[in-house]
Design an enzyme around this catalytic site. Structure first.
Site, mmCIF file in Angstrom:
data_model
loop_
_atom_site.group_PDB
_atom_site.id
_atom_site.type_symbol
_atom_site.label_atom_id
_atom_site.label_comp_id
_atom_site.label_asym_id
_atom_site.label_seq_id
_atom_site.Cartn_x
_atom_site.Cartn_y
_atom_site.Cartn_z
ATOM 1 N N HIS A 20 0.837 -1.200 0.000
ATOM 2 C CA HIS A 20 0.000 0.000 0.000
ATOM 3 C C HIS A 20 0.872 1.250 0.000
ATOM 4 C CE1 HIS A 20 -4.025 -1.889 1.104
ATOM 5 N NE2 HIS A 20 -3.159 -2.898 1.019
ATOM 6 N N ASP A 118 -6.681 5.408 2.604
ATOM 7 C CA ASP A 118 -6.670 4.008 2.198
ATOM 8 C C ASP A 118 -7.897 3.280 2.779
ATOM 9 O OD1 ASP A 118 -5.746 1.571 1.207
ATOM 10 O OD2 ASP A 118 -3.713 1.852 1.971
ATOM 11 N N SER A 270 4.872 -9.842 0.013
ATOM 12 C CA SER A 270 5.540 -9.272 1.174
ATOM 13 C C SER A 270 5.022 -9.804 2.496
ATOM 14 C CB SER A 270 5.394 -7.747 1.146
ATOM 15 O OG SER A 270 4.039 -7.384 1.272
ATOM 16 N N GLN A 326 12.335 -7.496 -7.128
ATOM 17 C CA GLN A 326 11.350 -8.133 -8.017
ATOM 18 C C GLN A 326 11.287 -7.486 -9.403
ATOM 19 O OE1 GLN A 326 7.862 -9.940 -6.417
ATOM 20 N NE2 GLN A 326 6.515 -8.828 -7.799
ATOM 21 N N TRP A 344 -2.072 -7.963 -5.890
ATOM 22 C CA TRP A 344 -2.405 -7.100 -7.028
ATOM 23 C C TRP A 344 -1.167 -6.460 -7.658
ATOM 24 C CZ3 TRP A 344 -5.333 -7.028 -10.804
ATOM 25 C CH2 TRP A 344 -5.602 -5.883 -11.546
ATOM 26 N N SER A 346 1.824 -7.688 -7.755
ATOM 27 C CA SER A 346 2.583 -8.702 -8.491
ATOM 28 C C SER A 346 1.939 -8.979 -9.849
ATOM 29 C CB SER A 346 2.700 -9.991 -7.667
ATOM 30 O OG SER A 346 3.572 -9.762 -6.581
ATOM 31 N N GLU A 349 2.756 -6.027 -12.031
ATOM 32 C CA GLU A 349 4.156 -6.013 -12.477
ATOM 33 C C GLU A 349 4.400 -7.090 -13.529
ATOM 34 O OE1 GLU A 349 6.285 -6.154 -8.708
ATOM 35 O OE2 GLU A 349 5.305 -4.299 -8.113
ATOM 36 N N ASP A 365 -7.992 -11.230 -1.951
ATOM 37 C CA ASP A 365 -8.264 -10.924 -3.364
ATOM 38 C C ASP A 365 -7.485 -11.820 -4.327
ATOM 39 O OD1 ASP A 365 -5.836 -9.870 -2.502
ATOM 40 O OD2 ASP A 365 -5.910 -8.171 -3.875
ATOM 41 N N GLN A 366 -6.567 -12.623 -3.809
ATOM 42 C CA GLN A 366 -5.656 -13.352 -4.686
ATOM 43 C C GLN A 366 -6.362 -14.350 -5.619
ATOM 44 O OE1 GLN A 366 -2.897 -14.882 -1.761
ATOM 45 N NE2 GLN A 366 -2.577 -12.832 -0.946
HETATM 46 C C1 UDX Z 1 -0.863 -8.032 -0.057
HETATM 47 C C2 UDX Z 1 -2.017 -9.029 -0.040
HETATM 48 O O1 UDX Z 1 -1.544 -10.273 0.469
HETATM 49 C C3 UDX Z 1 -2.597 -9.198 -1.438
HETATM 50 O O2 UDX Z 1 -3.703 -10.086 -1.372
HETATM 51 C C4 UDX Z 1 -3.025 -7.868 -1.982
HETATM 52 O O3 UDX Z 1 -3.448 -8.007 -3.335
HETATM 53 C C5 UDX Z 1 -1.881 -6.852 -1.907
HETATM 54 O O4 UDX Z 1 -1.346 -6.774 -0.574
HETATM 55 P P1 UDX Z 1 1.609 -8.308 -1.026
HETATM 56 O O5 UDX Z 1 2.328 -9.425 -0.420
HETATM 57 O O6 UDX Z 1 1.974 -6.938 -0.591
HETATM 58 O O7 UDX Z 1 0.073 -8.604 -0.904
HETATM 59 O O8 UDX Z 1 1.739 -8.516 -2.610
HETATM 60 P P2 UDX Z 1 1.745 -7.587 -3.862
HETATM 61 O O9 UDX Z 1 0.529 -6.754 -4.021
HETATM 62 O O10 UDX Z 1 2.039 -8.491 -4.977
HETATM 63 O O11 UDX Z 1 2.951 -6.576 -3.589
HETATM 64 C C6 UDX Z 1 4.217 -7.008 -3.262
HETATM 65 C C7 UDX Z 1 5.193 -5.922 -3.688
HETATM 66 O O12 UDX Z 1 6.429 -6.152 -3.039
HETATM 67 C C8 UDX Z 1 5.467 -5.908 -5.175
HETATM 68 O O13 UDX Z 1 5.584 -4.584 -5.619
HETATM 69 C C9 UDX Z 1 6.806 -6.625 -5.299
HETATM 70 O O14 UDX Z 1 7.577 -6.160 -6.402
HETATM 71 C C10 UDX Z 1 7.467 -6.288 -3.986
HETATM 72 N N1 UDX Z 1 8.366 -7.347 -3.524
HETATM 73 C C11 UDX Z 1 7.877 -8.434 -2.851
HETATM 74 C C12 UDX Z 1 9.718 -7.212 -3.752
HETATM 75 O O15 UDX Z 1 10.153 -6.253 -4.398
HETATM 76 N N2 UDX Z 1 10.543 -8.189 -3.286
HETATM 77 C C13 UDX Z 1 10.114 -9.264 -2.593
HETATM 78 O O16 UDX Z 1 10.941 -10.091 -2.187
HETATM 79 C C14 UDX Z 1 8.730 -9.399 -2.366
#
Ligand code: UDX
Length: 450
Positions: A20, A118, A270, A326, A344, A346, A349, A365-366
């Site tokens: 977020h 948010d 994360s 990532q 979301w 991921s 990206e 939401d996954q």
């Molecule tokens: C959380 C919730 O689990 C998910 O359901 C919701 O959609 C978003 O918030 P999160 O783990 O933050 O998920 O996943 P995501 O939205 O995919 O964001 C992760 C971010 O961290 C991405 O921007 C990714 O590039 C970054 N990341 C993650 C890294 O850069 N390195 C890592 O090792 C892990």
């Protein structure tokens, strides 16, 4: 750093999660380029990550610390969802809610022209409205998942959502019901959480979304929540090094030696962790498929993820225990697939860097995001049994479909989507700025909450 004469001043307030804070930061960067003065409010530990990522670049964002009350279980390094042990999430939410008065004082002190808030803090929107400041909701979740949950809230049914493909499986429904929630966070004692949150937003809602992937669901969500939705586009960080630090150099060199499109990147975000059993099934799937891989196998608070890389296959893979760069990995030419939990950001990206998806959704939401990726023809899902479990053969089949059988089709479709997303990205910020300026210029006096 003071606002310059004539600048519109916006206070941005994300939930305390990496997924977020960083979209808020990207939106903030976009606004500062368009002559807004931005305050970004979060906890000290999140602001440290923001400072690192800003890397002394001269970006005029004013960071404002949110003081959380000190609770016995929650030392300051857990004032973020990143690496927090899952059982402490409700405590973090409680502490966050207890900071409402402090946040109200921050608004009174800064007197911004607008609050961008948010989904986890309806109290922040109410605090701004009470001080005559228009609150605007910014959703870092996609339109499809929000439409799906909003539909369930309105029609009391998962199965009538207007799509043939976006459906929950029985084990997912059971999990949602057991959790007693539509999305994910417990300990939220506020009737406006999730759905009322839209109604607190002044005229519009900003959403990290793009029509190319989910235009029809964006329109449906807009009709459900009775607000005009303004997509911000993908909000991807653009930097020279994209978070690659010295620890990552060896891995990046290894990746550079692999063939084009030959490597699977595996990461579950994360704040999601897979069990040891699930890790073993993934390892089996990798063994059977024979694909190269980079596997981010973290466990809460930096412990050993426990991922076992099968003996004899070490040349095929790298296991990362910490935080992986990532974006830099996904954009690398050697990467040909992304095994993801379908958070979301991921999914976004993956499209942005043109990488097909091997979906392993877990919660919240996954599953909806995973079905959306499948519907768009940019990925497959690992099959799960009745009880929600998956096995190595299913993992191998999904990898094989993306890397061998359907390779050309997946790559073509994700490439087409990527092009459309980039066009939207360029146009999105102008529209956001136009709408925010319009609301501010209407004047606080005319602002009505509903
Ligand atoms: C959380 C919730 O689990 C998910 O359901 C919701 O959609 C978003 O918030 P999160 O783990 O933050 O998920 O996943 P995501 O939205 O995919 O964001 C992760 C971010 O961290 C991405 O921007 C990714 O590039 C970054 N990341 C993650 C890294 O850069 N390195 C890592 O090792 C892990």
């Amino acid at each position: 750093m003071n606002a310059k004469q004539g600048e519109l001043r916006v206070l941005m307030f994300p939930w305390l999660a990496h997924g977020h804070v960083f979209p808020f930061l990207e939106l903030a960067k976009g606004l500062t380029k368009k002559h807004f003065h931005v305050y970004l409010c979060s906890t000290s530990i999140n602001l440290d990550s923001v400072k690192n990522s800003l890397n002394n670049n001269d970006i005029p964002i004013e960071l404002v610390e949110l003081p959380l009350p000190s609770l016995p279980d929650l030392p300051p390094h857990y004032h973020t969802t990143k690496n927090i042990p899952p059982h402490l999430m409700p405590t973090l939410m409680k502490a966050f809610q207890m900071s409402a008065l402090a946040f109200s004082d921050i608004i009174a002190d800064l007197k911004p022209d607008l609050l961008i808030y948010d989904g986890f803090q309806p109290w922040a929107a109410r605090a701004a409205a009470a001080q005559g400041i228009p609150p605007i909701f910014f959703s870092t979740s996609g339109s499809t998942s929000l439409a799906f949950f909003h539909h369930h809230h309105t029609h009391k049914s998962w199965d009538t959502f207007p799509s043939d493909t976006i459906r929950l499986k029985e084990h997912e429904k059971r999990a949602m019901i057991a959790a007693g929630e539509s999305i994910k966070v417990k300990n939220v004692d506020d009737g406006d959480f999730i759905f009322g949150i839209f109604k607190l937003s002044c005229e519009i809602v900003l959403i990290k979304s793009y029509r190319a992937l989910e235009g029809k669901y964006m329109d449906y969500l807009s009709s459900l929540c009775e607000r005009k939705l303004i997509p911000t586009g993908p909000l991807i960080a653009h930097g020279d090094d994209e978070g690659v630090d010295d620890r990552d150099l060896e891995m990046m060199r290894w990746l550079g030696e692999r063939e084009e499109g030959s490597t699977l990147y595996i990461s579950f975000g994360s704040e999601n962790y897979v069990s040891k059993e699930q890790m073993e099934e993934i390892a089996k799937g990798l063994e059977v498929s024979g694909v190269n891989f980079i596997w981010v196998a973290r466990s809460p608070a930096g412990g050993d993820g426990g991922a076992s890389v099968p003996e004899g296959r070490r040349e095929k893979g790298v296991v990362v225990r910490g935080w992986a760069p990532q974006a830099a990995i996904l954009r690398h030419r050697s990467v040909g697939g992304f095994m993801t939990h379908c958070g979301w950001s991921s999914v976004t990206e993956s499209v942005y860097y043109g990488v097909p998806v091997v979906a392993v959704p877990f919660k919240a939401d996954q599953p909806v995001n995973a079905r959306l990726a499948v519907e768009a023809g940019i990925g497959v899902e690992v099959e799960r049994g009745e009880d929600g479990g998956f096995d190595g053969d299913g993992v191998a089949r999904a990898i094989n479909e993306v890397f061998v059988e359907g390779r050309e089709g997946f790559r073509r479709r994700v490439g087409e989507l990527r092009e459309k997303m980039k066009v939207e990205e360029e146009e999105a910020m102008d529209e956001v700025v136009k709408e925010l300026s319009r609301i501010i210029n209407k004047g606080r006096q005319q602002y009505t909450k509903d």
